[in-house]
Design an enzyme around this catalytic site. Structure first.
Site, short mmCIF file in Angstrom:
data_model
loop_
_atom_site.label_atom_id
_atom_site.label_comp_id
_atom_site.label_asym_id
_atom_site.label_seq_id
_atom_site.Cartn_x
_atom_site.Cartn_y
_atom_site.Cartn_z
N CYS A 280 -0.38 -18.32 -2.23
CA CYS A 280 0.70 -19.27 -2.56
C CYS A 280 1.98 -18.57 -2.98
O CYS A 280 3.02 -19.23 -3.13
CB CYS A 280 0.28 -20.18 -3.71
SG CYS A 280 -1.23 -21.10 -3.47
N HIS B 110 0.38 -25.63 -7.85
CA HIS B 110 -0.17 -26.09 -6.58
C HIS B 110 -1.57 -26.64 -6.81
O HIS B 110 -2.43 -25.95 -7.36
CB HIS B 110 -0.24 -24.94 -5.57
CG HIS B 110 -0.93 -25.29 -4.29
ND1 HIS B 110 -0.68 -26.47 -3.61
CD2 HIS B 110 -1.87 -24.63 -3.56
CE1 HIS B 110 -1.43 -26.51 -2.53
NE2 HIS B 110 -2.16 -25.41 -2.47
N HIS C 268 -4.97 -29.17 -5.28
CA HIS C 268 -5.67 -29.79 -4.15
C HIS C 268 -6.17 -31.17 -4.55
O HIS C 268 -7.26 -31.58 -4.16
CB HIS C 268 -6.84 -28.90 -3.70
CG HIS C 268 -6.41 -27.66 -2.99
ND1 HIS C 268 -7.31 -26.76 -2.45
CD2 HIS C 268 -5.19 -27.15 -2.70
CE1 HIS C 268 -6.66 -25.76 -1.88
NE2 HIS C 268 -5.36 -25.97 -2.02
N GLU D 231 6.20 -47.73 -13.47
CA GLU D 231 6.69 -47.19 -14.74
C GLU D 231 6.61 -45.67 -14.81
O GLU D 231 7.52 -45.02 -15.34
CB GLU D 231 5.91 -47.81 -15.90
CG GLU D 231 6.36 -47.38 -17.28
CD GLU D 231 7.73 -47.93 -17.68
OE1 GLU D 231 8.25 -47.49 -18.72
OE2 GLU D 231 8.26 -48.82 -16.96
#
Length: 245
Positions: free
Chosen positions: A94, A111, A113, A146
């Site tokens: 990443c 990051h 999943h 909201e």
């Protein structure tokens, strides 16, 4: 030149601190918390924090709930040189995507999943295919929820989004290798300069913020919204007024 190859124990000072807010410690805590949420199972996902001139990066292939400060990679942002590389671990795939966020002023990039993030991308993709629209520039859009108030306005603008604002999160296509997402991620950042997140089709989401606290808050808010959106679709409730589901 990579200065980490023979750095030895001298570079361990970069990841050694009693402070829980030190990036090497904080990343471990975040990864354990995210594991309990199902965001980083099977060694997937990652976290990176920029601290001064240094970038702290969780390694690849390590069970996130067991991560320790000694597992951290440390990079110098300006030169992209690793100052510290654990000898038996691999840098996160990443990393180029984290750097794209840091180059745009972020202080932390997360990051995950998340299953809810993945499901939202599938729903948006299915809508486009049913409508005969291109899937090259997909975007998740929702309003009048909201929790949208947990997402900041664009960089340089004060305050948070409001209840009546429309949240837009671009979706980029997945690739076989994580680092190959970089160009698409950067293009999405350019097309949607107000966004603090990019979804990856059938994969997950990247979220960044000015600092760790903001990135974490935004990741939590977005996951809440993604989950709500999936449930809304199940109940045949629209995400927006102008684009009924």
């Amino acid at each position: 030149m990579d200065s980490s190859a023979s750095s030895g124990d001298s570079m361990d000072t970069l990841i050694t601190s009693p402070s829980p807010s030190h990036p090497a410690n904080h990343i471990c805590v975040l990864c354990r918390n995210f594991y309990t949420l199902g965001w980083v199972t099977g060694t997937g996902g990652g976290v990176s924090i920029k601290h001064g001139p240094h970038i702290f990066i969780a390694p690849s292939g390590v069970q996130k709930e067991l991560m320790q400060p000694a597992d951290m990679f440390v990079m110098e942002h300006a030169t992209r040189a690793y100052l510290r590389k654990p000898p038996v671990l691999k840098p996160s795939a990443c990393t180029p995507l984290f750097l794209a966020a840091f180059d745009r002023g972020a202080g932390c990039c997360i990051h995950t999943h998340s299953q809810w993030a993945v499901l939202v991308t599938l729903l948006v993709e299915r809508d486009a295919l049913r409508q005969g629209s291109s899937t090259a520039d997909l975007c998740f859009e929702v309003e009048r929820i909201e929790q949208i108030k947990g997402i900041p306005k664009a960089r340089g603008k004060e305050g948070m989004l409001g209840y009546y604002d429309r949240l837009k999160v671009p979706i980029i296509p997945n690739t076989a290798h994580e680092e190959d997402l970089t160009q698409s991620l950067e293009a999405a950042m350019e097309r949607y300069p107000d966004t603090y997140a990019v979804l990856v089709l059938r994969h997950g989401v990247y979220v960044w913020g000015d600092n760790v606290q903001k990135a974490k808050t935004q990741a939590e808010s977005l996951d809440y919204i993604f989950r709500l959106a999936v449930e809304m679709r199940r109940l045949e409730l629209p995400w927006t007024d102008q684009n009924p589901n």
